[in-house]
Design a protein around this motif. Structure first.
Motif, PDB file in Angstrom:
ATOM      1  N   MET A 115       0.615  -1.301   0.061  1.00 12.04           N
ATOM      2  CA  MET A 115       0.110  -0.071  -0.029  1.00 12.04           C
ATOM      3  C   MET A 115       0.772   1.441   0.154  1.00 12.04           C
ATOM      4  N   ARG A 116       0.336   2.321  -0.565  1.00  8.04           N
ATOM      5  CA  ARG A 116       1.114   3.759  -0.858  1.00  8.04           C
ATOM      6  C   ARG A 116      -0.057   4.613  -0.052  1.00  8.04           C
ATOM      7  N   PHE A 117       0.520   5.286   0.996  1.00  7.78           N
ATOM      8  CA  PHE A 117      -0.353   6.259   1.758  1.00  7.78           C
ATOM      9  C   PHE A 117       0.738   7.325   2.336  1.00  7.78           C
ATOM     10  N   LYS A 118      -0.071   8.492   2.555  1.00  5.30           N
ATOM     11  CA  LYS A 118       0.794   9.450   3.228  1.00  5.30           C
ATOM     12  C   LYS A 118       1.367   9.432   4.427  1.00  5.30           C
ATOM     13  N   GLY A 119       2.736   9.466   4.222  1.00  5.56           N
ATOM     14  CA  GLY A 119       3.393   9.441   5.939  1.00  5.56           C
ATOM     15  C   GLY A 119       4.024   7.999   5.798  1.00  5.56           C
ATOM     16  N   ARG A 120       3.984   7.143   4.688  1.00  2.16           N
ATOM     17  CA  ARG A 120       4.709   5.803   4.937  1.00  2.16           C
ATOM     18  C   ARG A 120       5.830   6.006   4.949  1.00  2.16           C
ATOM     19  N   ARG A 121       6.628   6.684   4.300  1.00  2.00           N
ATOM     20  CA  ARG A 121       8.382   6.545   4.379  1.00  2.00           C
ATOM     21  C   ARG A 121       8.618   7.247   5.580  1.00  2.00           C
ATOM     22  N   LEU A 122       7.952   8.250   6.055  1.00  2.00           N
ATOM     23  CA  LEU A 122       8.330   8.677   7.455  1.00  2.00           C
ATOM     24  C   LEU A 122       8.111   7.763   8.603  1.00  2.00           C
ATOM     25  N   LEU A 123       7.065   7.044   8.360  1.00  2.00           N
ATOM     26  CA  LEU A 123       6.640   5.947   9.400  1.00  2.00           C
ATOM     27  C   LEU A 123       7.736   5.015   9.475  1.00  2.00           C
ATOM     28  N   MET A 124       8.162   4.466   8.120  1.00  2.00           N
ATOM     29  CA  MET A 124       9.239   3.592   8.100  1.00  2.00           C
ATOM     30  C   MET A 124      10.479   3.947   8.830  1.00  2.00           C
ATOM     31  N   ASN A 125      10.776   5.004   8.664  1.00  2.00           N
ATOM     32  CA  ASN A 125      12.134   5.643   9.068  1.00  2.00           C
ATOM     33  C   ASN A 125      12.039   5.851  10.568  1.00  2.00           C
ATOM     34  N   LEU A 126      10.812   6.297  10.803  1.00  2.00           N
ATOM     35  CA  LEU A 126      10.595   6.555  12.392  1.00  2.00           C
ATOM     36  C   LEU A 126      11.076   5.326  13.299  1.00  2.00           C
ATOM     37  N   TRP A 127      10.328   4.358  12.539  1.00  2.00           N
ATOM     38  CA  TRP A 127      10.259   2.907  13.269  1.00  2.00           C
ATOM     39  C   TRP A 127      11.773   2.412  13.311  1.00  2.00           C
ATOM     40  N   LEU A 128      12.591   2.486  12.259  1.00  2.00           N
ATOM     41  CA  LEU A 128      13.727   2.070  12.106  1.00  2.00           C
ATOM     42  C   LEU A 128      14.763   2.797  13.389  1.00  2.00           C
ATOM     43  N   ILE A 129      14.495   3.923  13.336  1.00  2.00           N
ATOM     44  CA  ILE A 129      15.233   4.789  14.312  1.00  2.00           C
ATOM     45  C   ILE A 129      14.937   4.320  15.733  1.00  2.00           C
ATOM     46  N   LEU A 130      13.718   4.248  16.038  1.00  2.00           N
ATOM     47  CA  LEU A 130      13.311   3.955  17.360  1.00  2.00           C
ATOM     48  C   LEU A 130      13.739   2.411  17.804  1.00  2.00           C
ATOM     49  N   GLY A 131      13.950   1.735  16.838  1.00  2.00           N
ATOM     50  CA  GLY A 131      14.224   0.327  16.838  1.00  2.00           C
ATOM     51  C   GLY A 131      15.779   0.088  17.083  1.00  2.00           C
ATOM     52  N   MET A 132      16.445   1.413  16.892  1.00  2.00           N
ATOM     53  CA  MET A 132      17.826   1.367  17.385  1.00  2.00           C
ATOM     54  C   MET A 132      18.238   1.499  18.832  1.00  2.00           C
ATOM     55  N   PHE A 133      17.169   1.842  19.479  1.00  2.00           N
ATOM     56  CA  PHE A 133      17.585   1.954  20.977  1.00  2.00           C
ATOM     57  C   PHE A 133      17.045   0.780  21.851  1.00  2.00           C
ATOM     58  N   PRO A 134      17.881   0.102  22.737  1.00  2.00           N
ATOM     59  CA  PRO A 134      17.520  -0.868  23.425  1.00  2.00           C
ATOM     60  C   PRO A 134      16.343  -0.987  24.054  1.00  2.00           C
ATOM     61  N   GLY A 135      15.393  -2.098  24.414  1.00  2.00           N
ATOM     62  CA  GLY A 135      14.339  -1.955  24.917  1.00  2.00           C
ATOM     63  C   GLY A 135      14.266  -1.657  26.328  1.00  2.00           C
ATOM     64  N   PHE A 136      15.719  -2.043  26.974  1.00  2.00           N
ATOM     65  CA  PHE A 136      15.437  -1.796  28.538  1.00  2.00           C
ATOM     66  C   PHE A 136      15.404  -0.469  28.891  1.00  2.00           C
ATOM     67  N   LEU A 137      15.653   0.575  28.150  1.00  2.00           N
ATOM     68  CA  LEU A 137      15.388   1.954  28.529  1.00  2.00           C
ATOM     69  C   LEU A 137      13.977   2.391  28.685  1.00  2.00           C
ATOM     70  N   THR A 138      13.020   1.553  28.315  1.00  2.00           N
ATOM     71  CA  THR A 138      11.510   1.799  28.610  1.00  2.00           C
ATOM     72  C   THR A 138      11.027   0.837  29.536  1.00  2.00           C
ATOM     73  N   MET A 139      11.899   0.115  30.391  1.00  2.00           N
ATOM     74  CA  MET A 139      11.581  -1.010  31.261  1.00  2.00           C
ATOM     75  C   MET A 139      10.715  -0.105  32.615  1.00  2.00           C
ATOM     76  N   ILE A 140      11.152   0.805  33.178  1.00  2.00           N
ATOM     77  CA  ILE A 140      10.518   1.590  34.156  1.00  2.00           C
ATOM     78  C   ILE A 140       9.179   1.962  33.849  1.00  2.00           C
ATOM     79  N   CYS A 141       9.117   2.611  32.720  1.00  2.00           N
ATOM     80  CA  CYS A 141       7.848   3.227  32.106  1.00  2.00           C
ATOM     81  C   CYS A 141       7.007   2.028  31.814  1.00  2.00           C
TER      82      CYS A 141
END
Length: 297
Positions: A115-141
């Protein structure tokens, strides 16, 4: 002259010897690496057969037991050990996370691939960047979020299942790469015949994606099966909510390390058996999923 041109080219004898020597050296190196890599696992298996009743149940200076025994495995499934409950908890968490995470990843990956929709490329890049951070940073939250919904300690099992698949769509890239290799002409032909997106997904794309489905399910199953850090954090202080990793650690930490070492090894063997069987049975599909998903990004 013609005979010399049409005849087979002779490989120099020295070249053949170098090739054979290179292969022999490579195999010798692989054997040495395999022995080094397998030695700790072999040691754990051997120690699990050392009886804690007739020999010292802690760490000893010898590797092979003086007498092989099933005492440690009998203790695992005896009443009061807690191992059976922990094992069932681990199976429940891993099973539901594998199913739900696979559905989530497949759905997100198909949408981003087809599918092609508005914000698709931005969403993909954002998820890739967030995936670089280790998961334990959010454990307390995450812990306080789960606590507010009653999904810690007594409710640790559904809490761990929820955390296991809630954000799994961010790991779309391998699965999307595999979907990109499936010709879009199949989708277009089905759309012309009146098929909906859902029917194309379930009747065309899914049957052609067996390797990536198995790869996604295996990786989703392994994470909660081997999880210790977050599982111990969420189920803190509630023995009945432990998974195997947390329960075994409590044996050697809070009980008697010298007395529970052989039982800890037996528990480790029982944890490794399902994963080993799954990989042996599904290895071909796992490799196909990895290589197929790496073709396109």
């Amino acid at each position: 002259m013609a005979k010399a041109i049409t005849g087979k080219r002779k490989v120099p004898k020295m070249h053949k010897q170098h090739k054979v020597a290179g292969l022999v050296g490579a195999y010798i190196l692989l054997v040495i690496i395999s022995i080094i890599w397998l030695f700790p696992f072999v040691g754990i298996v051997l120690q699990s057969f050392r009886s804690y009743l007739t020999e010292d149940g802690g760490m000893v200076s010898y590797l092979v037991p003086k007498a092989f025994s099933w005492d440690n495995y009998a203790f695992l499934f005896s009443e009061g050990s807690g191992f059976t409950r922990w094992y069932i908890n681990t199976v429940i968490i891993a099973f539901f996370v594998a199913i739900l995470q696979t559905l989530m990843v497949l759905s997100v990956s198909y949408a981003l691939s087809r599918m092609r929709f508005k914000g698709r490329r931005l969403l993909m890049n954002l998820w890739l960047i967030l995936g670089m951070f280790p998961g334990f940073l959010t454990m307390i939250c995450l812990y306080f979020l789960l606590k507010n919904f009653g999904l810690t300690q007594e409710g640790a099992i559904p809490g761990l299942i929820l955390i296991g698949f809630a954000s799994s769509g961010m790991g779309y890239y391998v699965c999307k790469g595999y979907f990109d290799t499936i010709p879009k002409s199949l989708d277009e032909a089905a759309r012309i015949d009146g098929a909906s997106r859902a029917r194309i997904f379930f009747n065309i794309t899914i049957p052609l994606s067996k390797p990536i489905i198995i790869y996604t399910a295996l990786t989703a199953f392994m994470a909660p099966w081997c999880d210790y850090v977050f599982a111990s954090y969420v189920a803190f202080g509630k023995t009945s909510s432990y998974n195997v990793a947390v329960g075994l650690y409590q044996w050697v930490n809070n009980q008697d390390y010298q007395g529970y070492f052989t039982r800890f090894c037996a528990g480790g063997v029982m944890v490794a058996i399902p994963i080993t069987i799954l990989f042996m049975l599904l290895q071909r599909y796992y490799v196909e999923g990895v290589t197929g998903g790496a073709v396109k990004g």
